[in-house]
Design a protein around this motif. Structure first.
Motif, short mmCIF file in Angstrom:
data_model
loop_
_atom_site.label_atom_id
_atom_site.label_comp_id
_atom_site.label_asym_id
_atom_site.label_seq_id
_atom_site.Cartn_x
_atom_site.Cartn_y
_atom_site.Cartn_z
N ASN A 169 0.81 -1.22 0.00
CA ASN A 169 0.00 0.00 0.00
C ASN A 169 0.85 1.27 0.00
O ASN A 169 0.43 2.30 -0.53
N ASP A 170 2.04 1.19 0.58
CA ASP A 170 2.90 2.36 0.59
C ASP A 170 3.36 2.74 -0.81
O ASP A 170 3.71 3.90 -1.07
N LYS A 171 3.32 1.78 -1.73
CA LYS A 171 3.73 2.04 -3.11
C LYS A 171 2.63 2.73 -3.91
O LYS A 171 2.84 3.08 -5.09
N LEU A 172 1.47 2.96 -3.29
CA LEU A 172 0.40 3.69 -3.98
C LEU A 172 0.64 5.20 -3.98
O LEU A 172 -0.01 5.93 -4.73
N ARG A 173 1.57 5.66 -3.16
CA ARG A 173 1.85 7.10 -3.09
C ARG A 173 2.26 7.61 -4.47
O ARG A 173 3.15 7.06 -5.14
N GLY A 174 1.60 8.69 -4.89
CA GLY A 174 1.91 9.29 -6.18
C GLY A 174 1.15 8.69 -7.35
O GLY A 174 1.21 9.24 -8.46
N LYS A 175 0.47 7.58 -7.14
CA LYS A 175 -0.32 6.97 -8.22
C LYS A 175 -1.54 7.83 -8.51
O LYS A 175 -2.09 8.50 -7.63
N ARG A 176 -1.97 7.79 -9.77
CA ARG A 176 -3.17 8.51 -10.19
C ARG A 176 -4.30 7.49 -10.42
O ARG A 176 -4.16 6.60 -11.26
N ILE A 177 -5.36 7.64 -9.65
CA ILE A 177 -6.50 6.73 -9.74
C ILE A 177 -7.74 7.53 -10.13
O ILE A 177 -8.03 8.57 -9.52
N VAL A 178 -8.45 7.05 -11.12
CA VAL A 178 -9.72 7.66 -11.54
C VAL A 178 -10.86 6.75 -11.10
O VAL A 178 -10.83 5.53 -11.35
N LEU A 179 -11.84 7.34 -10.45
CA LEU A 179 -13.10 6.65 -10.19
C LEU A 179 -14.10 7.12 -11.24
O LEU A 179 -14.52 8.28 -11.24
N LEU A 180 -14.47 6.23 -12.15
CA LEU A 180 -15.48 6.50 -13.16
C LEU A 180 -16.77 5.86 -12.65
O LEU A 180 -16.86 4.64 -12.56
N TYR A 181 -17.74 6.69 -12.30
CA TYR A 181 -18.89 6.15 -11.60
C TYR A 181 -20.21 6.64 -12.18
O TYR A 181 -20.31 7.73 -12.74
N SER A 182 -21.21 5.81 -12.04
CA SER A 182 -22.56 6.18 -12.43
C SER A 182 -23.07 7.24 -11.46
O SER A 182 -22.91 7.11 -10.25
N ASP A 183 -23.69 8.29 -12.00
CA ASP A 183 -24.17 9.38 -11.16
C ASP A 183 -25.47 8.97 -10.46
O ASP A 183 -26.54 9.49 -10.73
N SER A 184 -25.32 8.02 -9.57
CA SER A 184 -26.44 7.45 -8.82
C SER A 184 -25.92 7.03 -7.46
O SER A 184 -24.71 7.07 -7.21
N ALA A 185 -26.82 6.60 -6.59
CA ALA A 185 -26.40 6.17 -5.25
C ALA A 185 -25.40 5.03 -5.33
O ALA A 185 -24.43 4.98 -4.56
N ASP A 186 -25.61 4.09 -6.26
CA ASP A 186 -24.70 2.95 -6.37
C ASP A 186 -23.28 3.39 -6.71
O ASP A 186 -22.32 2.85 -6.17
N GLY A 187 -23.15 4.35 -7.64
CA GLY A 187 -21.83 4.78 -8.05
C GLY A 187 -21.15 5.68 -7.04
O GLY A 187 -19.96 5.53 -6.74
N LYS A 188 -21.91 6.62 -6.48
CA LYS A 188 -21.35 7.60 -5.55
C LYS A 188 -20.84 6.97 -4.26
O LYS A 188 -19.98 7.54 -3.59
N ASP A 189 -21.39 5.83 -3.89
CA ASP A 189 -21.04 5.22 -2.61
C ASP A 189 -19.56 4.89 -2.47
O ASP A 189 -19.07 4.70 -1.36
N ALA A 190 -18.85 4.78 -3.59
CA ALA A 190 -17.43 4.45 -3.51
C ALA A 190 -16.58 5.65 -3.08
O ALA A 190 -15.46 5.47 -2.60
N ILE A 191 -17.10 6.86 -3.23
CA ILE A 191 -16.28 8.06 -3.03
C ILE A 191 -15.76 8.23 -1.61
O ILE A 191 -14.56 8.52 -1.42
N PRO A 192 -16.60 8.09 -0.55
CA PRO A 192 -16.09 8.39 0.79
C PRO A 192 -14.87 7.58 1.21
O PRO A 192 -13.89 8.14 1.73
N VAL A 193 -14.90 6.27 0.96
CA VAL A 193 -13.78 5.44 1.39
C VAL A 193 -12.56 5.66 0.51
O VAL A 193 -11.43 5.76 1.00
N LEU A 194 -12.75 5.75 -0.81
CA LEU A 194 -11.61 5.99 -1.69
C LEU A 194 -10.94 7.31 -1.36
O LEU A 194 -9.70 7.43 -1.42
N SER A 195 -11.73 8.31 -0.97
CA SER A 195 -11.16 9.61 -0.59
C SER A 195 -10.39 9.51 0.72
O SER A 195 -9.29 10.06 0.86
N ALA A 196 -10.96 8.81 1.70
CA ALA A 196 -10.29 8.66 2.99
C ALA A 196 -8.97 7.92 2.84
O ALA A 196 -7.96 8.29 3.47
N LEU A 197 -8.94 6.89 2.01
CA LEU A 197 -7.71 6.11 1.84
C LEU A 197 -6.71 6.84 0.96
O LEU A 197 -5.51 6.59 1.07
#
Length: 442
Positions: A169-197
């Motif tokens: 996980n330490d090797k993730l520093r500096g990586k660029r990750i895109v979340l491509l999500y459906s603009d709905s409750a199902d898609g948006k739900d990934a944002i809080p945890v991905l942002s925290a991590l």
């Protein structure tokens, strides 16, 4: 005779159902409503999941006489693609005699729509892998069970997988990750945890919303070309994910650098060469060689029954997911029966107790013929998720091949997810004036 009875949902029928007892209702039957959608982009997925669940219950009826002599019965209800008949389907199921043991809403939107009403009625909602993530906190949501894995746990498991691919996980520093999500409750739900991590591990997260239904992604892929991500996480519907894979192929983005959430993973078999190398997260695995799937084929389909029009779909990803729904349903009934009244129909309130006391360890899953099909699950008053584990699989052009064992969120991240459940659930409780249950009382 197949226990399934398709009934037409209408307001008049709802009123009539509230004032009569069906003449065919037996005193010792366990009634399970089966929501599905007959039309729209999610129809194929919904119908396969409903078929898997009902075929499993049918197999138990044929082989074992149900659970301790109490047979399962069911009725199917078309909620429509837009979910406009979710409440009508719920009312019909609740007013059935015997009443619905529990309800599988089948979509996140339907789960949100039913939470307050079902909780007031004390009818369990079982949202396996979807629904409101913070309902994993049973202290605030006693009648909601997002079993196996919520969107937040799935997101944390995806980060763990990406960390494994990077060498830690330490090797993730500096990586660029895109979340491509459906603009709905199902898609948006990934944002809080991905942002925290992202804050913890130092990767850059870009979030790109795709309007429903998801076929138009031109602007999003222009931005992806600018960002030049190391990884793309796709969260959304099957149709949205299929369009994403086709765009990735056109853009020359390696599909081996795309990880699909559990719903998006269904696009793999449909996208053809555009999906080659796609990795998907799953809390149930496809395949027709699991003992429980073979038993369903032998006991149900070889005997002329079965819900699928095309038996070739037995063992598909979403059919097997439905089988897992059936296993969780039947095991909750079995646990509740043993505690309250063996050999008799259990009530929805007793089913809630059973769902809160599930313990499907490896030995129990093996006895059920489902070892490897789904992860072990153990629930409690506090924990209505019971697992949080996913397996990652790669589409090789013909079939899915598992590339990991069951992965829960990293041990360093699991407390973060649990804290997020508790904080979000507490905020919901405060806003609704709900008293938080003391799960340690007595």
């Amino acid at each position: 005779m197949n226990a399934s009875r398709l009934f037409v949902v209408a307001a008049a029928a709802v009123l009539a159902a509230a004032n009569r007892l069906p003449a065919w209702a037996a005193p010792d039957e366990q009634f399970i409503p089966a929501n599905y959608s007959a039309q729209g982009p999610s129809a194929a997925v919904a119908s396969r999941m409903a078929a898997g669940m009902l075929d499993y219950l049918d197999m138990l009826n044929r082989r074992d006489g149900g659970v301790r002599g109490v047979r399962f019965t069911w009725e199917k209800c078309d909620t429509r693609p837009d979910g406009s008949r979710v409440m009508e389907c719920y009312e019909l199921a609740r007013n059935h005699r015997p009443s619905a043991t529990l309800v599988h809403p089948l979509t996140t939107a339907a789960t949100y729509a039913l939470i307050e009403r079902a909780t007031a009625d004390r009818v369990p909602l079982v949202s396996v892998g979807y629904g409101r993530a913070d309902s994993a906190d049973g202290r605030v949501f006693p009648y909601v069970f997002p079993l196996l894995s919520t969107a937040w746990a799935q997101s944390a498991a995806i980060v763990r997988y990406l960390g494994m691919r990077a060498g830690g996980n330490d090797k993730l520093r500096g990586k660029r990750i895109v979340l491509l999500y459906s603009d709905s409750a199902d898609g948006k739900d990934a944002i809080p945890v991905l942002s925290a991590l992202a804050a913890r591990y130092g990767y850059t997260l870009s979030t790109l919303a795709v309007p429903v239904p998801g076929s138009e992604q031109h602007e999003q892929w222009l931005k992806i070309r600018e960002i030049r991500p190391d990884w793309i996480i796709v969260c959304g519907s099957q149709a949205m994910a299929q369009a994403a894979l086709e765009n990735a192929a056109s853009a020359g983005f390696p599909r081996s650098r795309i990880v699909a959430g559990e719903a998006a993973g269904a696009a793999g078999p449909l996208a053809g060469a555009a999906a080659q190398g796609l990795v998907a997260a799953a809390f149930t695995l496809p395949g027709d060689d699991f003992p429980v799937i073979r038993e369903i084929r032998r006991r149900v389909y070889d005997a002329g029954g079965g819900e699928l029009r095309e038996p070739a779909e037995i063992g598909s990803l979403h059919y097997n997911r439905g089988v897992a729904f059936g296993i969780l349903t039947a095991e909750a009934v079995r646990v509740a029966q043993a505690h309250f009244n063996p050999g008799k129909t259990i009530t929805p309130q007793q089913a809630q107790w059973g769902l809160e006391h599930l313990n499907l360890d490896e030995a129990r899953l093996e006895a059920l013929g489902a070892k490897g099909l789904m992860p072990p699950v153990q629930t409690s008053c506090v924990d209505h998720e019971g697992s949080g584990s996913m397996r990652f699989m790669r589409w090789d052009g013909k079939r899915w091949r598992a590339v990991t064992d069951w992965l829960a969120p990293h041990p360093d991240d699991r407390p973060t997810v649990r804290r997020m459940y508790a904080e979000s659930a507490a905020a919901y409780a405060k806003g609704k004036g709900i008293e938080i249950r003391n799960c340690h009382a007595g």
